[in-house]
Design an enzyme around this catalytic site. Structure first.
Site, mmCIF file in Angstrom:
data_model
loop_
_atom_site.group_PDB
_atom_site.id
_atom_site.type_symbol
_atom_site.label_atom_id
_atom_site.label_comp_id
_atom_site.label_asym_id
_atom_site.label_seq_id
_atom_site.Cartn_x
_atom_site.Cartn_y
_atom_site.Cartn_z
ATOM 1 N N SER A 113 -9.981 2.406 2.529
ATOM 2 C CA SER A 113 -9.092 3.112 1.634
ATOM 3 C C SER A 113 -8.173 2.202 0.829
ATOM 4 O O SER A 113 -7.620 2.607 -0.177
ATOM 5 C CB SER A 113 -8.241 4.088 2.450
ATOM 6 O OG SER A 113 -7.399 3.368 3.351
ATOM 7 N N SER A 170 -10.050 0.005 6.778
ATOM 8 C CA SER A 170 -9.503 0.060 5.415
ATOM 9 C C SER A 170 -8.808 -1.199 4.917
ATOM 10 O O SER A 170 -8.435 -1.265 3.750
ATOM 11 C CB SER A 170 -8.545 1.233 5.283
ATOM 12 O OG SER A 170 -9.283 2.423 5.207
ATOM 13 N N LYS A 219 0.860 -1.186 0.000
ATOM 14 C CA LYS A 219 0.000 0.000 0.000
ATOM 15 C C LYS A 219 0.896 1.235 0.000
ATOM 16 O O LYS A 219 1.933 1.272 0.676
ATOM 17 C CB LYS A 219 -0.914 -0.010 1.225
ATOM 18 C CG LYS A 219 -2.006 1.068 1.176
ATOM 19 C CD LYS A 219 -2.992 0.934 2.340
ATOM 20 C CE LYS A 219 -4.090 1.992 2.275
ATOM 21 N NZ LYS A 219 -5.035 1.915 3.412
HETATM 22 N N1 GLN Z 1 -13.265 4.590 5.786
HETATM 23 C C1 GLN Z 1 -12.627 4.995 7.006
HETATM 24 C C2 GLN Z 1 -12.253 6.444 6.931
HETATM 25 O O1 GLN Z 1 -12.502 7.034 5.949
HETATM 26 C C3 GLN Z 1 -11.462 4.095 7.295
HETATM 27 C C4 GLN Z 1 -10.140 4.610 6.937
HETATM 28 C C5 GLN Z 1 -9.016 3.690 7.237
HETATM 29 O O2 GLN Z 1 -9.181 2.635 7.845
HETATM 30 N N2 GLN Z 1 -7.835 4.102 6.826
HETATM 31 O O3 GLN Z 1 -11.725 7.006 7.831
#
Ligand code: GLN
Length: 502
Positions: free
Chosen positions: A155, A179, A80
């Protein structure tokens, strides 16, 4: 499609170990497929053939000298873009870091290299990991290999689409609110968030430091376990790193046994608000666990109702502070405004041009929540909710060894569907956020295709802090129940990407 790309990482590792295939052949095969198909899925932001093949050749050389560096020796991986890699740009999906090559490797990057695993490339993500769909990536959205008109989750949608589309056998993710687990659920793959502190955050581009955790994205539970074993461990460079060893996750998977298992179904996350097909898949998993001999009990976590609200105060507060470092002075983008370029005006122009809309929204939210006069009302209250959630979980774990919930409220939605509705986007993480607020481990495992749309659904398994092995054990038991149904991991059923081209 080469047969090699349909193999699990553990199968590839065996083939490499027995010299039936070289790491170079495997890496080249995935690399070529990634190069050919990336325009469809936009899984990768950066691919580097030279460094990937050089690492594969080094792995083959070590192997020929009788040195196997890890159980995943020679198996390629996608990283990532939130992880620092000193030989490749690390942008966290943001324009403000476009082209930035860090001067050092993250600890996780170092561990992956030391395990003899070639890095194929860096995967796409929502900007600074804020989002649930990758639509907030400054470089365009990734697509779901099951249906290219749908989101692969976020994400970490670059990692989930790479693994489920067979553009990489394994990937890393970062999970601050879901995410890793949410993208795994909507792409039919396996994704785990380890216990907070189990994997080093050194060299991870920070979102919310008290919630961030790096973990594996894979096609099978064993593959995820093998990767967690590679990347976990104490790191003196991370002050929140756990000192003791949490044991071998791969051993837990290999010795999984259901005897005496008590499974808790979270009342607040098992009824309303889930797509009927997702709910049906979840009920089926619970029925299967019970039929296999597990004792199923209902547990009550009333504070979960406030989890999303608390998270969207704590996360922006921490993020607004972490993102203050993008000041146009130390690294990354610099925009010179017209007229007198004072330091304040250069910073403002850079941050205006370099950050996308979601990042700006959260910086404003976080700065507001932390401002004097509001601090106690917002940030202080959110921290209290965090404690209540931890207490709910402690009570639940006194009644059950693990908890299960659906991972996501729905299957993958269409690109664009929630882009203009931040609240709808935030609610995707309703089931995953409590684990981050409490620091406990969670994993998502495929548990069927929803009847309405034939798209993958996932079941989440939560365990007490530091009991990651217990979580993997149950994940593996659930996976085995479905292999009986599908004949193989669900990922083998993903529609062939090439056929969707056009
Ligand atoms: N969707 C969540 C957010 O927007 C999770 C983000 C994450 O786990 N990096 O914060």
């Amino acid at each position: 499609m080469s047969e090699l790309v349909t193999k699990s990482a553990s199968e590839l590792a065996e083939l490499i170990k027995s010299k039936e295939v070289s790491s170079k052949e495997v890496t080249e095969t995935f690399f070529d497929r990634a190069t050919d198909l990336n325009h469809l899925t936009l899984s990768y932001l950066h691919l580097n053939r030279e460094t990937a093949l050089a690492a594969a050749e080094a792995a083959d050389k070590a192997q020929s000298e009788g040195k196997s560096l890890s159980p995943l020796h020679g198996v390629p991986i996608a990283m990532k873009d939130v992880l620092a890699t000193q030989d490749a740009p690390s942008t966290a999906g943001s324009k403000i870091l476009e082209g930035w090559i860090p001067p050092y490797d993250a600890t996780v990057t170092k561990k992956v290299r030391a395990a003899g695993m070639p890095i194929i490339g860096k995967t796409n993500m929502d900007e600074f990991a804020m989002g649930s769909s990758t639509e907030f990536s400054a470089y365009g959205p990734s697509k779901n290999p099951w249906d290219l008109t749908r989101i692969p989750g976020g994400s970490g949608g670059g990692s989930s689409s790479a693994v489920s589309g067979h553009l990489a056998p394994l990937a890393t993710g970062s999970d601050t609110g879901g995410s890793i687990r949410y993208p795994a659920a909507v792409t039919g793959s396996v994704g785990a968030k380890p216990t907070y502190g189990a994997v080093s955050r050194y060299g991870v581009i920070a979102l919310a430091s008290s919630l961030d955790q790096i973990g594996p994205v894979a096609n099978t539970v064993l593959d995820a376990a093998l990767l967690q074993d590679v990347i976990a461990g104490y790191d003196p460079m991370d002050s929140t790193s756990i000192v003791e060893s949490l044991g071998s996750m791969a051993d837990a998977v290999r010795t999984a046994d259901i005897t005496g298992l008590k499974v808790g179904v979270v009342k607040q996350l098992s009824s309303d608000g889930f797509q009927p097909g997702v709910k049906a898949c979840f009920d089926d998993t619970v029925a299967k666990l019970s039929a296999a001999g597990a004792e199923v009990v209902e547990v009550d976590c009333p504070s979960f109702e406030y989890a999303v609200a608390a998270y969207y105060l704590i996360l922006p507060a921490e993020a607004s502070s972490n993102l203050a470092r993008y000041d146009s002075v130390r690294f990354g983008m610099r925009v010179m405004p017209e007229g007198n370029p004072t330091i304040e005006r250069v910073m403002a122009a850079t941050r205006e041009a370099g950050f996308g809309p979601e990042v700006k929204r959260r910086i404003i939210l976080g700065t507001y929540a932390l401002s004097s006069g509001y601090y106690d009302a917002y940030y202080g209250s959110a921290q209290k909710v965090r404690t209540l959630i931890q207490q709910d979980l402690a009570a639940a774990f006194s009644k059950a060894d693990v908890l299960v919930t659906p991972t996501a409220p729905t299957t993958a939605f269409k690109l664009g569907e929630k882009l203009d509705d931040p609240l709808a986007m935030y609610l995707n993480d309703i089931a995953t956020i409590p684990a981050n607020l409490a620091g406990i481990p969670g994993i998502s495992v495929p548990n069927g295709l929803a009847h309405e749309d034939s798209l993958p659904s996932g079941v989440q398994i939560l365990a007490p802090a530091k009991q990651d092995a217990q979580m993997y054990r149950v994940a593996s038991l659930i996976e085995q129940m479905y292999v009986g149904e599908w004949g193989a991991p669900l990922i083998s059923k993903v529609p062939v990407l090439e056929a969707q081209n056009g």
